[in-house]
Design a protein around this motif. Structure first.
Motif, short mmCIF file in Angstrom:
data_model
loop_
_atom_site.label_atom_id
_atom_site.label_comp_id
_atom_site.label_asym_id
_atom_site.label_seq_id
_atom_site.Cartn_x
_atom_site.Cartn_y
_atom_site.Cartn_z
N MET A 86 12.57 12.85 1.54
CA MET A 86 11.58 11.78 1.60
C MET A 86 11.66 10.87 0.38
O MET A 86 11.06 9.79 0.37
N LEU A 87 12.41 11.29 -0.63
CA LEU A 87 12.58 10.47 -1.83
C LEU A 87 13.81 9.57 -1.75
O LEU A 87 14.06 8.78 -2.66
N GLU A 88 14.57 9.71 -0.69
CA GLU A 88 15.76 8.89 -0.56
C GLU A 88 15.40 7.42 -0.55
O GLU A 88 14.35 7.02 -0.08
N LEU B 97 0.55 12.35 3.45
CA LEU B 97 1.04 13.28 2.43
C LEU B 97 -0.04 13.38 1.37
O LEU B 97 -0.28 12.44 0.61
N VAL B 98 -0.72 14.51 1.31
CA VAL B 98 -1.85 14.69 0.41
C VAL B 98 -1.74 16.02 -0.32
O VAL B 98 -1.05 16.94 0.13
N THR B 99 -2.42 16.10 -1.45
CA THR B 99 -2.46 17.31 -2.26
C THR B 99 -3.89 17.82 -2.34
O THR B 99 -4.83 17.02 -2.41
N VAL B 100 -4.05 19.12 -2.30
CA VAL B 100 -5.36 19.75 -2.38
C VAL B 100 -5.59 20.26 -3.82
O VAL B 100 -4.70 20.94 -4.36
N PRO B 101 -6.70 19.94 -4.47
CA PRO B 101 -7.81 19.15 -3.94
C PRO B 101 -7.56 17.66 -4.10
O PRO B 101 -6.66 17.24 -4.84
N TYR C 20 2.54 14.69 10.37
CA TYR C 20 3.31 13.60 10.96
C TYR C 20 2.91 13.38 12.42
O TYR C 20 2.95 14.31 13.23
N THR C 21 2.53 12.16 12.75
CA THR C 21 2.05 11.85 14.09
C THR C 21 3.21 11.71 15.08
O THR C 21 4.15 10.94 14.86
N LEU C 22 3.10 12.46 16.18
CA LEU C 22 4.08 12.38 17.26
C LEU C 22 3.57 11.49 18.39
O LEU C 22 4.33 10.74 19.00
N SER C 23 2.29 11.59 18.69
CA SER C 23 1.65 10.72 19.68
C SER C 23 0.17 10.64 19.35
O SER C 23 -0.36 11.45 18.60
N GLY C 24 -0.51 9.66 19.96
CA GLY C 24 -1.89 9.43 19.59
C GLY C 24 -1.96 8.80 18.21
O GLY C 24 -0.99 8.21 17.72
N GLU C 25 -3.09 8.96 17.54
CA GLU C 25 -3.24 8.36 16.22
C GLU C 25 -4.30 9.10 15.42
O GLU C 25 -5.36 9.46 15.94
N PRO D 109 0.11 7.10 0.43
CA PRO D 109 -0.30 8.35 1.08
C PRO D 109 0.07 8.45 2.55
O PRO D 109 0.02 9.52 3.13
N VAL D 110 0.41 7.31 3.16
CA VAL D 110 0.88 7.30 4.55
C VAL D 110 2.33 6.83 4.53
O VAL D 110 2.63 5.69 4.17
N VAL D 111 3.22 7.73 4.91
CA VAL D 111 4.65 7.48 4.82
C VAL D 111 5.20 7.18 6.20
O VAL D 111 5.03 7.98 7.13
N ARG D 112 5.85 6.04 6.34
CA ARG D 112 6.48 5.71 7.62
C ARG D 112 7.88 6.32 7.65
O ARG D 112 8.69 6.09 6.75
N LEU D 113 8.15 7.09 8.68
CA LEU D 113 9.43 7.78 8.82
C LEU D 113 9.88 7.71 10.27
O LEU D 113 9.14 8.13 11.16
#
Length: 308
Positions: free
Chosen positions: A180-182, A93-97, A69-74, A137-141
């Motif tokens: 996150m599923l709410e 939010l990603v899964t390996v592999p 989760y990004t706090l600052s920068g990008e 894959p990119v979740v805005r929160l």
């Protein structure tokens, strides 16, 4: 190389003691296998290294779920043939592999600061897949959303309280993912309700036994009935009268278990206008009548119920 450049101002995000937390990274290795979702590692870090990046096909932690989760920068995420920006207020939010790569570009102009959580287990993978189906894959929160507040609470539990118990950490990690599923999780604000809504909910909790009408509740809250209904729907997802019914059923559950009052009397004490209406509403929420609930302590052993 990870470097410390500046402290993010968490005062607005977490308030109080959490604003005093320090940057760090923590990992857990248990001697015995854990049969549920496991917190593998967690950290709060910065990077200004042009070589920083992770590819989902080369990471060694197969079967893991990564939230960053990004706090600052990008940051950047290359996923599904597209390049996604990961600015403040969003997380990958990603899964390996997986066929993806997340990284930092020097041209972005500022170090990438992030909170990351690494979880392992089939439950983590299943929940992550459901979240991606809903949000991508990119979740805005929002920094004040329930999910991010739970993420910081998990970080505080590890970094400040030094908790290492697998069950405790797993419980918090489950809560983080489930939040996150709410519905509308990406834009969910902190539960700081507008003043009219706070007045209305307080009144209904205190006087649910009385035949309160919508107009009376709205007048007490200082707004029109129509506006109050819009507030309830937008912030709580229910109508004022639905909110009232839930509080009445909650109270009825407790009285059915803790007192010897008759079912009809309990319905009256909880604000239901008739025994038949009490039975109808109670069955809608619990799937059985008040009398059946009182007698069925095996399948329904609780005496306190929260309807949310």
């Amino acid at each position: 190389m990870l470097q410390f450049h500046h402290r993010i101002d968490l005062q607005r995000t977490m308030k109080g003691a959490l604003s005093k937390m320090k940057q760090g990274a923590y990992a857990f290795r248990y001697a015995e296998a854990v049969p549920f979702l496991r917190l593998d590692s967690i950290g709060w870090q910065y990077t200004d290294d042009p070589g920083y990046g992770h590819h989902g096909m080369t990471r060694p932690d197969r079967g893991h779920v990564i939230f960053q989760y990004t706090l600052s920068g990008e940051g950047k995420l290359r996923y599904g043939g597209e390049t996604w920006s990961v600015p403040p207020g969003s997380g990958i939010l990603v899964t390996v592999p997986g066929d993806y790569r997340y990284y930092w570009e020097k041209d972005s102009g500022a170090p990438w600061e992030f909170l990351w959580i690494n979880m392992a287990g089939e439950d983590a993978a299943r929940l992550a897949e459901r979240i991606r189906e809903r949000h991508g894959p990119v979740v805005r929160l929002s920094p004040r959303s329930r999910a991010i507040r739970r993420g910081w609470e998990l970080y505080r539990t590890v970094s400040e309280d030094r908790v290492t118990d697998a069950v405790e950490l797993s419980t918090q990690a489950y809560g983080f993912l489930v939040s996150m599923l709410e519905q509308e999780a990406a834009d969910a604000p902190a539960p700081d309700l507008p003043a009219p809504l706070r007045k209305a909910t307080r009144l209904m909790k205190e006087r649910f036994r009385e035949p309160l009408g919508l107009e009376e509740i709205a007048a007490h809250s200082g707004v029109s009935a129509a506006y109050l209904c819009r507030l309830f729907q937008s912030r709580l997802g229910v109508s004022p009268l639905e909110y009232m019914r839930r509080r009445r059923v909650e109270a009825a559950v407790t009285l059915l278990r803790r007192t010897d009052e008759s079912v009809s009397r309990i319905g009256e004490l909880c604000g239901f206008e008739s025994p038949s209406y009490f039975g109808k509403v109670f069955r809608q929420y619990l799937g059985l009548s008040p009398r059946q609930f009182r007698n069925d302590t095996n399948d329904h052993p609780y005496e306190t119920l929260f309807l949310e």
